[in-house]
Enzyme design. Structure first.
Site, PDB file in Angstrom:
ATOM      1  N   ASN A  26       0.839  -1.194   0.000  1.00 46.50           N
ATOM      2  CA  ASN A  26       0.000   0.000   0.000  1.00 46.50           C
ATOM      3  C   ASN A  26       0.871   1.241   0.000  1.00 46.50           C
ATOM      4  O   ASN A  26       2.045   1.209   0.394  1.00 46.50           O
ATOM      5  CB  ASN A  26      -0.914   0.019   1.220  1.00 46.50           C
ATOM      6  N   CYS A  27       0.286   2.352  -0.463  1.00 41.06           N
ATOM      7  CA  CYS A  27       0.896   3.673  -0.281  1.00 41.06           C
ATOM      8  C   CYS A  27      -0.024   4.431   0.669  1.00 41.06           C
ATOM      9  O   CYS A  27      -0.777   3.824   1.430  1.00 41.06           O
ATOM     10  CB  CYS A  27       1.074   4.394  -1.615  1.00 41.06           C
ATOM     11  N   MET A  28       0.000   5.751   0.638  1.00 39.36           N
ATOM     12  CA  MET A  28      -0.800   6.519   1.585  1.00 39.36           C
ATOM     13  C   MET A  28      -2.301   6.314   1.367  1.00 39.36           C
ATOM     14  O   MET A  28      -3.076   6.242   2.313  1.00 39.36           O
ATOM     15  CB  MET A  28      -0.469   8.013   1.478  1.00 39.36           C
TER      16      MET A  28
END
Length: 454
Positions: A26-28
């Site tokens: 995941n990213c933000m």
């Protein structure tokens, strides 16, 4: 079952189960998944899941936009459902390498810029803290707001100043370590290379009749030198016998890279960084309305392609060279125009699910996190995306003309950015923000859109 776990379970079902997962991260704001067989994905069902604001595919990676903070929670829940902390979601190295190679071949520019951005993305929390602390200091220094606070509490202001400026004191070291991580070198060696370039003792050394300049070239020089260091280090790993590699590799790598850095790469980095800082400042100062409109109006398309990541070193260079960043407030107007476009869609649409989606995405959009609005609302509808770009162009033109600047490099936009705007320009930024929202609203309202059926 809570909403996060339910969403994680639904995503697993729609992507073909855990056995179809090659990579999960995941990213933000996004859940990022690479799969073995795209045919097993039910993309239509993924887009309709409650909590999923949008879907994007970049190379071999499928990305689900679920919002800031929620992305990490959903991925953790997916790994928990899979078992062994996500170990079952580990992927076959050969298949993954093939997928990565295919992705790089299709979009080499995007991948190169993504690697560059990966050097700076881990620094975002530090930049955010630094910018907000500096904004707080600016407020505490104003007698018209807090009276004689600065006179009575000078030590507190001094400590806050240290807290706010610390990231810039060690900026090159942090960039050196992250660059080594991205390019596959030793992290400590990356920090050492950056330390060599920043050493105050360089000022005592004369080369070719001129005294060396500590820190010349800023992060650009660090990127060049550490990338070279990683390449040299990898070559020595294959050339040197195992019994000597541990000792000779760091020695030879430091001597060779350090020499090339001082003689060639730091001066080259200096020329490049000075050109970037002066060129960007000249464009903003001389371009006025036009440059601001073009920059803000085209930023959302850059985000879609991933090319916006190439701007990250420019943001850093502007702060290192001038102490402020005039580019970030201009570009932030792109997201502000999108807020106005989303409000227009909210008022016009009769689609209950779209209304619910906009109401959930607007609060984070106001705070500068625009992906849920881009991929969940404006881009799928078409014309509202154009309205958002035009609204951003109006805001960018005004911010550029008023020469609004921030003390932060990147990581914040939207309303929170107002806390980091230089003294005397805060109200102009907020006025530009308001006018960009209004412009985005009006353009979208006038152009209209095809209201989707339930």
């Amino acid at each position: 079952m809570d909403k996060t776990t339910a969403l994680a379970s639904d995503i697993l079902l729609c992507i073909g189960g855990q056995e179809n997962i090659l990579r999960l991260e995941n990213c933000m704001t996004r859940v990022r998944v690479e799969v073995r067989d795209d045919q097993r994905l039910d993309i239509a069902a993924l887009k309709k899941l409650p909590g999923v604001s949008g879907y994007v595919k970049q190379g071999e990676q499928h990305q689900l936009i679920v919002g800031p903070g929620k992305a990490a929670q959903v991925v953790d829940a997916m790994k928990s459902l899979i078992g062994d902390g996500g170990a079952a979601a580990s992927f076959d190295d050969i298949e993954h390498n093939k997928a990565q190679a295919k992705s790089r071949y299709k979009a080499p520019m995007s991948d190169a810029l993504r690697m560059l951005a990966n050097v700076f993305i881990p620094l975002i929390p530090a930049f955010i803290a630094s910018g907000l602390i500096t904004g707080i200091i600016n407020i505490l220094k104003r007698p018209d707001i807090v009276g004689d606070f600065a006179t009575h509490y000078p030590n507190m202001l001094g400590l806050l100043g240290i807290f706010g400026s610390a990231v810039f004191a060690i900026m090159n070291i942090l960039v050196g370590v992250n660059t080594a991580k991205v390019f596959g070198g030793s992290l400590a060696m990356g920090g050492v290379m950056a330390g060599i370039l920043s050493s105050p003792q360089l000022a005592q050394i004369t080369l070719f009749g001129e005294a060396l300049q500590p820190g010349r070239g800023g992060v650009i020089a660090v990127l060049l030198v550490v990338a070279l260091m990683c390449w040299i280090e990898k070559r020595f790993r294959t050339l040197l016998p195992g019994s000597l590699e541990l000792i000779l590799n760091p020695l030879l790598t430091t001597l060779i890279t350090g020499t090339i850095a001082i003689v060639v790469l730091q001066p080259l980095g200096g020329v490049i960084s000075e050109g970037i800082a002066h060129g960007a400042s000249w464009a903003i100062d001389r371009g006025g309305f036009l440059v601001g409109a073009v920059m803000a109006g085209t930023f959302l398309p850059l985000v879609l392609t991933g090319l916006h990541q190439g701007l990250v070193p420019i943001h850093v260079e502007l702060v290192q060279a001038h102490g402020f960043n005039a580019l970030l407030p201009i570009l932030s107007m792109a997201g502000v125009g999108q807020v106005g476009a989303a409000i227009a869609v909210l008022m016009k649409t009769r689609n209950a699910r779209l209304k619910k989606l906009i109401k959930g995405a607007l609060p984070v959009g106001l705070l500068g996190i625009g992906e849920p609005l881009i991929f969940g609302v404006t881009l799928p509808l078409g014309k509202p995306f154009l309205g958002a770009c035009l609204g951003g162009a109006v805001g960018g033109a005004l911010i550029s003309y008023w020469k609004v600047a921030t003390v932060i490099t990147f990581g914040i936009s939207g309303l929170p950015l107002a806390l980091t705007i230089v003294t005397g320009k805060v109200m102009l930024y907020l006025l530009g923000y308001l006018l960009a929202v209004i412009a985005g609203f009006l353009f979208t309202w006038l152009m209209g859109f095809n209201d989707p059926e339930e």
